[in-house]
Scaffold this active site. Structure first.
Site, PDB file in Angstrom:
ATOM      1  N   ASP A   1       9.784  10.680  -1.384  1.00  0.00           N
ATOM      2  CA  ASP A   1       9.937   9.566  -0.316  1.00  0.00           C
ATOM      3  C   ASP A   1      10.452   9.888  -0.074  1.00  0.00           C
ATOM      4  O   ASP A   1      11.204  10.044   0.149  1.00  0.00           O
ATOM      5  CB  ASP A   1       9.122   8.601  -1.878  1.00  0.00           C
ATOM      6  CG  ASP A   1       8.278   7.357  -0.853  1.00  0.00           C
ATOM      7  OD1 ASP A   1       7.933   7.374   0.352  1.00  0.00           O
ATOM      8  OD2 ASP A   1       7.933   6.108  -1.716  1.00  0.00           O
TER       9      ASP A   1
ATOM     10  N   ASP B   1      -0.263   4.188   3.581  1.00  0.00           N
ATOM     11  CA  ASP B   1      -0.335   3.503   2.012  1.00  0.00           C
ATOM     12  C   ASP B   1      -1.355   2.213   1.997  1.00  0.00           C
ATOM     13  O   ASP B   1      -1.287   1.956   1.146  1.00  0.00           O
ATOM     14  CB  ASP B   1       1.459   2.686   2.256  1.00  0.00           C
ATOM     15  CG  ASP B   1       2.665   3.372   1.358  1.00  0.00           C
ATOM     16  OD1 ASP B   1       2.273   3.830   0.709  1.00  0.00           O
ATOM     17  OD2 ASP B   1       3.361   2.628   1.926  1.00  0.00           O
TER      18      ASP B   1
HETATM   19  C1  DGJ Z   1       6.225   4.249  -0.944  1.00  0.00           C
HETATM   20  C2  DGJ Z   1       5.096   5.006  -0.625  1.00  0.00           C
HETATM   21  O1  DGJ Z   1       3.998   5.149   0.686  1.00  0.00           O
HETATM   22  C3  DGJ Z   1       4.328   4.603  -2.563  1.00  0.00           C
HETATM   23  O2  DGJ Z   1       3.310   5.499  -2.552  1.00  0.00           O
HETATM   24  C4  DGJ Z   1       5.389   4.201  -3.788  1.00  0.00           C
HETATM   25  O3  DGJ Z   1       5.716   5.551  -4.092  1.00  0.00           O
HETATM   26  C5  DGJ Z   1       6.071   3.429  -2.433  1.00  0.00           C
HETATM   27  N1  DGJ Z   1       6.739   3.850  -1.443  1.00  0.00           N
HETATM   28  C6  DGJ Z   1       7.279   3.164  -3.741  1.00  0.00           C
HETATM   29  O4  DGJ Z   1       8.882   2.538  -3.556  1.00  0.00           O
END
Ligand code: DGJ
Length: 696
Positions: A452, A521
């Protein structure tokens, strides 16, 4: 022969397209043709010498140079801008030779040299014949002694046929709202799309599609392309005062500089582009095929159904709760159990822990081993979330190396989500990450990593740099590729997911490392359908990770949410311990169905049938490459109202073969399904998935 040399012209042909360039009467390397493949090499035109219009508009300004350097009286967008050691800021690139490379794929190198300075520019062209793509990149070599500074080095300039007026399609967006498809006419002037955020970004994507006439999903000319790069990028789509249309693409020259010392080279990222006369859908399918066959590390592997509890529990992960969820996920048929953010030292919330990649012993007193064992015993693979490029001030790593973050020491640093970015341009930072993550992967039986990155850059200072600090933008991305690439090589069995707060780093560069991408997200199924339509312009379904969560559960049924996620690489992200036994049973049956259609969805051809751009309906069908299997998905998004779900005409079937569409009694020829179609009669917020099977 895919590359023919004829009368000082180079003719590059793929299965359906041709790209021709040659020397004009002034001896300059000029673009000639990009479009349909003609039957005979001699059919392609010769370079046009447009001549001078006035003292303000010289022949140099009007010549479609294949790779223009900034200099002379050409005022169009240049690909190259250089400052030589003596302060001269003008380039004069002359043709200096060509070479055919005998590699796995046909490749041509055309060499240009500056007329007065020892600078060499090699233009590389690699042909991907079946996917009709041309891959271009540039290597600049400094053959003198005094350093020169490169201030712009684009990967390519793509010239469109001179007689057209064009429409540009691209995507814009923001966090939680990525990949909005935009279509706008290209008018005289320059339309710039770019990222200055250090990643390719949620906000625009390094992909373009240009068409003319009445192009749609199924027919019409489309020129399309994408940059293989995960950092700052720029697309300049220019229509000149004389009606010439050119698209230049490469690393963004914003705040960019690169010093070449004697004998050094700079290699640009590649830019891929193609041409089809079968519409937007065909352009996407060529890209999908190329990505699966030539980009993805495990392109032919079917992606597992995963469970990830991030949306359900956020940072509240610990061994007992994850073990409970693992049992529930396994009962539903999940194949990969992923522990997201919150598992590592000090990570109670987003204010601490990033940088310290060891398990938090309050949450996992016995380390990760027992949970991994449990997940494996349940017959699932185990995945883990990391965000290696980041650090919180409250972490052991930052306390030990406060100088490793990107910042200007005299400025207050800006934190976003309470975190800072480690300077991956630095070799010591890269080595630290390689060692730390290598240890994590070596000590634990991890099968999957979600990588990420949750903020964009600010105050891009690099205190210890020896050379020009503006090299940072490129060196960071090169550092990222080195760290991730090294880990990939050392742990070849691991499957990787790329993520940057959803789709903030979705590009062809990262797909050389990541097997799939976290799309957004935003997991609300209705919003996702729109995001998925934009995402599918470039990316195939297997790359598009899509979870069924509790978002939108108040207004969309579980089946609707599953159908949306089944259009990509299916995952589940709901609070399973709050789902009823009946819901979990329903989920189990959708997962079972998905596994049976997965080869067609993930590896087949995708046809977009109805677009949300036209109404509250979405539909698409997939067809296996041999034409024997298909799957149809359809969605009616409207709130109660007057909209009637339109009759659907399928695509991609063999017209002569006979097919059964699940739920319809009669079998019909592919031609009948494609010409006459079928009525699904979907009501508001209803959806369907239907298997298609060739029966003759
Ligand atoms: C952003 C990601 O897109 C989410 O799926 C998740 O992993 C969060 N970060 C965790 O901090």
């Amino acid at each position: 022969m895919p590359i023919t040399i004829l009368d000082q012209r180079w003719i590059l042909e793929t299965d359906q397209s041709a790209y021709v360039l040659g020397l004009n009467t002034a001896g300059k390397l000029a673009h000639i043709w990009w479009g349909a493949r003609l039957p005979r090499a001699v059919d392609y035109p010769r370079p046009v010498d447009p001549g001078e219009w006035s003292s303000f508009d010289t022949a140099a300004h009007r010549t479609p140079l294949e790779y223009p350097g900034w200099g002379g009286t050409d005022y169009t967008e240049p690909c190259l801008k250089v400052t030589f050691a003596d302060g001269v800021r003008d380039t004069v690139l002359d043709y200096a030779g060509s070479q055919l490379v005998n590699g796995e794929l046909p490749e041509l190198i055309l060499t240009l040299r500056d007329r007065d300075y020892p600078l060499r520019v090699d233009l590389h062209y690699r042909l991907h014949e079946t996917t009709n793509l041309i891959e271009r990149w540039v290597v600049v070599t400094h053959e003198g002694s005094q350093p020169v500074t490169l201030e712009r080095v684009f990967s390519a300039q793509w010239h469109l046929p001179a007689d057209g007026t064009y429409t540009l399609r691209h995507t814009v967006g923001r966090w939680n709202d990525e990949m909005r498809l935009v279509r706008e006419p290209l008018m005289p002037g320059c339309k710039v799309l770019e990222s200055r955020r250090l990643t390719s970004s949620h906000h625009a994507n390094p992909w373009f599609s240009v068409d003319r006439g009445s192009t749609d999903e199924n027919q019409g000319e489309v020129w399309f392309g994408a940059l293989v790069w995960s950092g700052n990028w720029k697309l300049a789509a220019e229509v000149t005062e004389f009606g010439a249309t050119r698209l230049s693409m490469g690393v963004n020259d914003w705040d960019f500089a690169w010093t070449l010392h004697a004998g050094e080279t700079f290699t640009t990222p590649a830019c891929l582009a193609g041409y089809t006369h079968y519409g937007y859908g065909a352009a996407s399918r060529l890209c999908h095929d190329y990505i699966r066959s030539e980009v993805l590390p495990h392109g032919k592997t079917l992606h597992p159904v995963l469970y990830n509890a991030w949306e359900a529990v956020q940072f509240a992960v610990d061994e007992p709760s994850q073990m409970r969820l693992a049992d529930l996920a396994a009962e539903m048929g999940v194949e990969l159990f992923v522990v997201d953010d919150g598992w590592f030292k000090g990570r109670e919330n987003d204010r601490a822990g990033l940088g310290d990649w060891t398990p938090d012993l309050r949450k996992f007193p016995r380390g990760l081993g027992p949970l991994i064992q449990k997940v494996h015993d349940c017959g699932m693979r185990f995945g883990l979330w990391v965000e290696p490029e980041m650090v919180n001030a409250n972490s052991d790593l930052f306390r030990a190396h406060p100088d490793w973050v990107i910042q200007f020491p005299t400025r207050a640093r800006t934190e976003a989500r309470n975190q800072m970015i480690l300077n991956l341009a630095r070799t010591d930072v890269q080595n630290h990450l390689i060692d730390t993550l290598d240890r994590l992967l070596s000590e634990n039986a991890i099968d999957f990593i979600k990588w990420d990155m949750n903020r964009n850059v600010s105050e891009p200072g690099w205190q210890t740099v020896d050379g020009d600090p503006r090299e940072f933008w490129v060196r960071y991305v090169q550092g990222l590729y080195r760290v991730w690439g090294t880990l990939r090589n050392r742990h070849a069995q691991i499957f990787w997911q790329g993520c940057s707060g959803g789709g903030g780093r979705a590009d062809l560069g990262i797909l050389h490392l990541a097997d799939q991408l976290w799309t957004s997200d935003n997991t609300d199924a209705k919003a996702r359908l729109r995001i998925q339509e934009g995402f599918s312009q470039l990316f195939p379904a297997n790359v598009m990770e899509a979870w069924v969560t509790d978002a939108g559960a108040g207004n969309t049924s579980l089946s609707f949410r599953f159908h949306v996620s089944m259009c990509g690489s299916l995952g589940v992200g709901g609070a399973l311990d709050c789902w009823s036994a009946a819901e979990r049973e329903e989920a189990r049956s959708w997962i079972e169905l998905y596994k049976s259609i997965r080869p067609v969805v993930q590896q087949g051809y995708q046809y977009r049938l109805l677009s949300l751009q036209q109404g509250p309906f979405a539909a698409l069908n997939y067809v296996s490459k041999d034409g024997s299997q298909g799957v149809l998905f359809a969605f009616h998004l409207d709130e109660p109202g007057p909209a009637v779900f339109p009759r659907l005409r399928l695509r991609g079937l063999d017209p002569q073969a006979v097919y059964r569409v699940e739920g319809v009694e009669d079998t019909r020829s592919g031609a009948a399904w494609m010409e006459d179609g079928l009525d699904l009669g979907l009501g508001c917020l209803e959806s369907t998935v239907r298997r298609i099977e060739r029966v003759d």
